[in-house]
Design a protein around this motif. Sequence first.
Motif, short mmCIF file in Angstrom:
data_model
loop_
_atom_site.label_atom_id
_atom_site.label_comp_id
_atom_site.label_asym_id
_atom_site.label_seq_id
_atom_site.Cartn_x
_atom_site.Cartn_y
_atom_site.Cartn_z
N LEU A 10 0.79 -1.19 -0.12
CA LEU A 10 0.07 -0.10 -0.14
C LEU A 10 0.85 1.20 0.01
O LEU A 10 0.62 2.23 -0.80
CB LEU A 10 -0.79 -0.11 1.14
N VAL A 11 1.90 1.20 0.79
CA VAL A 11 2.79 2.16 0.82
C VAL A 11 3.56 2.48 -0.52
O VAL A 11 3.57 3.63 -0.93
CB VAL A 11 3.82 2.21 1.98
N ILE A 12 3.68 1.45 -0.96
CA ILE A 12 4.67 1.54 -2.60
C ILE A 12 3.44 2.23 -3.41
O ILE A 12 3.88 3.01 -4.34
CB ILE A 12 4.99 0.27 -3.10
N ALA A 13 2.13 1.54 -3.53
CA ALA A 13 1.22 2.30 -4.26
C ALA A 13 0.93 3.66 -4.02
O ALA A 13 1.12 4.62 -4.96
CB ALA A 13 -0.15 1.30 -4.26
N GLY A 14 1.12 4.22 -2.83
CA GLY A 14 0.93 5.53 -2.51
C GLY A 14 2.01 6.42 -2.72
O GLY A 14 2.23 7.60 -3.43
N LEU A 15 3.31 5.64 -2.87
CA LEU A 15 4.63 6.17 -3.28
C LEU A 15 4.51 6.65 -5.06
O LEU A 15 4.72 7.71 -5.36
CB LEU A 15 5.67 5.41 -3.27
N ILE A 16 4.16 5.75 -5.66
CA ILE A 16 3.83 5.77 -7.17
C ILE A 16 2.84 6.82 -7.41
O ILE A 16 2.88 7.74 -8.27
CB ILE A 16 3.28 4.47 -7.88
N PHE A 17 1.81 7.01 -6.59
CA PHE A 17 0.64 7.92 -6.70
C PHE A 17 1.31 9.41 -6.57
O PHE A 17 1.11 10.32 -7.37
CB PHE A 17 -0.49 7.58 -5.82
N LEU A 18 2.09 9.64 -5.62
CA LEU A 18 2.65 10.63 -5.23
C LEU A 18 3.71 11.14 -6.42
O LEU A 18 3.62 12.46 -6.55
CB LEU A 18 3.51 10.97 -3.79
N VAL A 19 4.28 10.24 -6.84
CA VAL A 19 5.33 10.78 -7.85
C VAL A 19 4.54 11.14 -9.25
O VAL A 19 4.79 12.19 -10.06
CB VAL A 19 6.21 9.42 -8.27
N LEU A 20 3.50 10.38 -9.55
CA LEU A 20 2.66 10.71 -10.96
C LEU A 20 1.85 11.74 -10.57
O LEU A 20 1.38 12.64 -11.53
CB LEU A 20 1.69 9.58 -10.97
N ILE A 21 1.52 12.32 -9.44
CA ILE A 21 0.62 13.67 -9.23
C ILE A 21 1.73 14.94 -9.32
O ILE A 21 1.21 15.96 -9.02
CB ILE A 21 -0.17 13.58 -8.20
N GLY A 22 3.01 14.51 -9.35
CA GLY A 22 3.99 15.73 -9.66
C GLY A 22 4.83 16.06 -8.30
O GLY A 22 5.63 16.91 -8.24
N ILE A 23 4.47 15.16 -7.19
CA ILE A 23 5.44 15.43 -5.97
C ILE A 23 7.00 15.14 -6.24
O ILE A 23 6.99 13.85 -6.92
CB ILE A 23 4.94 14.70 -4.61
N PRO A 24 8.07 15.88 -5.97
CA PRO A 24 9.24 15.25 -6.16
C PRO A 24 9.61 14.05 -5.82
O PRO A 24 9.20 13.69 -4.54
CB PRO A 24 10.33 16.33 -5.61
N VAL A 25 10.34 13.20 -6.70
CA VAL A 25 10.50 11.70 -6.25
C VAL A 25 11.42 11.62 -4.88
O VAL A 25 11.06 10.77 -4.17
CB VAL A 25 11.32 11.01 -7.44
N VAL A 26 12.32 12.52 -4.72
CA VAL A 26 13.06 12.63 -3.52
C VAL A 26 12.25 12.77 -2.30
O VAL A 26 12.38 11.91 -1.28
CB VAL A 26 14.22 13.43 -3.48
#
Length: 442
Positions: A10-26
């Motif tokens: 679930l955390v990984i899915a949230g991580l990918i979601f954050l990246v795709l909506i434009g939050i910096p990857v770092v």
Amino acid sequence: MSGGAAFSALVIAGLIFLVLIGIPVVTSLGVASVVGLAVLTQSADIAFGLLGTTAFEAIRGYVFAVIPLFVLMGELIARSGAAADLFTSLSRLLKRVPGSLAVSTVAGNAVFAAVVGVSVASAAAFSRIAYPVMVKAGYDKRIALGCVAGSSALGMLIPPSVLMIIWGILTQQSIGKLFVAGVIPGLLLALCYAVLCVVRAIVSPEKFGKSPRATEAVSPAATPATRDELLGSFGCGLAVFTVLGGIWAGLFTPTEGAGIGVIVALVLSLAKGMRWAGLRAAILATGRTSAPIMFLLIFAQMYSRLLALGGVGETIQVAMAGLGLGAGMVIVVMVLVWFVLGMFVDSTSIILLTVPIFAPLAQQMGIDPLAFAIIGILAIEVGIITPPFGIAVFTVKAAINEPQTPLSTIFLGAAPYWVLLLGMVAAVYWFPSLASWLPSVN
């Protein structure tokens, strides 16, 4: 799936979601990893303690100096004007070849890739160096721009490559062997690109210049070679030969090779007339490029610990085994994931997000680790010229500064190179010795 693994997924899915909506990857990696570890260990103190330990361990290693050193080497050579000298010399050498300026662009990108190691840098440099010459010679804009964008993908395959360095750090593989593994696929891909240009120039000569004589007249090869041009071209070749030759021969490690490369680049830059302002700009640019990568590596290590503690890697391996997929289908799934992510996320971030999961799975499937690394880098590079967000295409668009030229022109022009990239992915999978043979004879 265990509760810990389910939560980590679930955390990984949230991580990918954050990246795709434009939050910096770092930022996404840091937040997801720290929160995930805090929940799994049921202690925020442990999670932040792990962050401090990981930060210290992740960048104290001698091997990590290779990233800023190679970046600095590339910055010095790029700012010295040696790339323009290289293109001019290659144009003179290849002036009798059909589509000579396009072939020179491919060859120049191949050599420039071996001293810069970043596709975006190659795309920006040759947009300013080669594109104006091709347009002046009467080349079709789609042909010219596609050649620049497509051949820039060589920057991450032909060593030294920043992606190879990061891949080696994450998987604990020899960076030197990864460099050597990329040589044959990289040269083959460059050869395929050059043949593509020659064949298209023979079939549609009107798209490759008003006439051979007119093209030759505006080509850099039309003027006599200058001492400064020869110095820049020779310097590029010397840097490639010294660094890669020394690493392959076992004379020094990749980190030592990077240091020697910086010395060669510095001497070349000073000989070419670079002064303190240029050196200062190169050093600052190196810091701006390297610092985000170092932070990404810190949080990537945290991300790997989250995967290990949550059992996500093992869960995915069991799931794949349960589906009964063979190694070929597993590679297809991975390539599709890389392909999709490549349209939205930069190459470094894709490696940090996926390799900690994919590499152990590939090893379990019996896939040669060197061949798998080259397959991964090739597949990720496909994304940089894929719509809607191919970063190399956007770089070319920004560099040429022509509002009347739409992005679609560059994407369509790069399409044949996109096909050849995918073809090389298949070739390395079916013939893994393309990547593994050269390191085995070292």
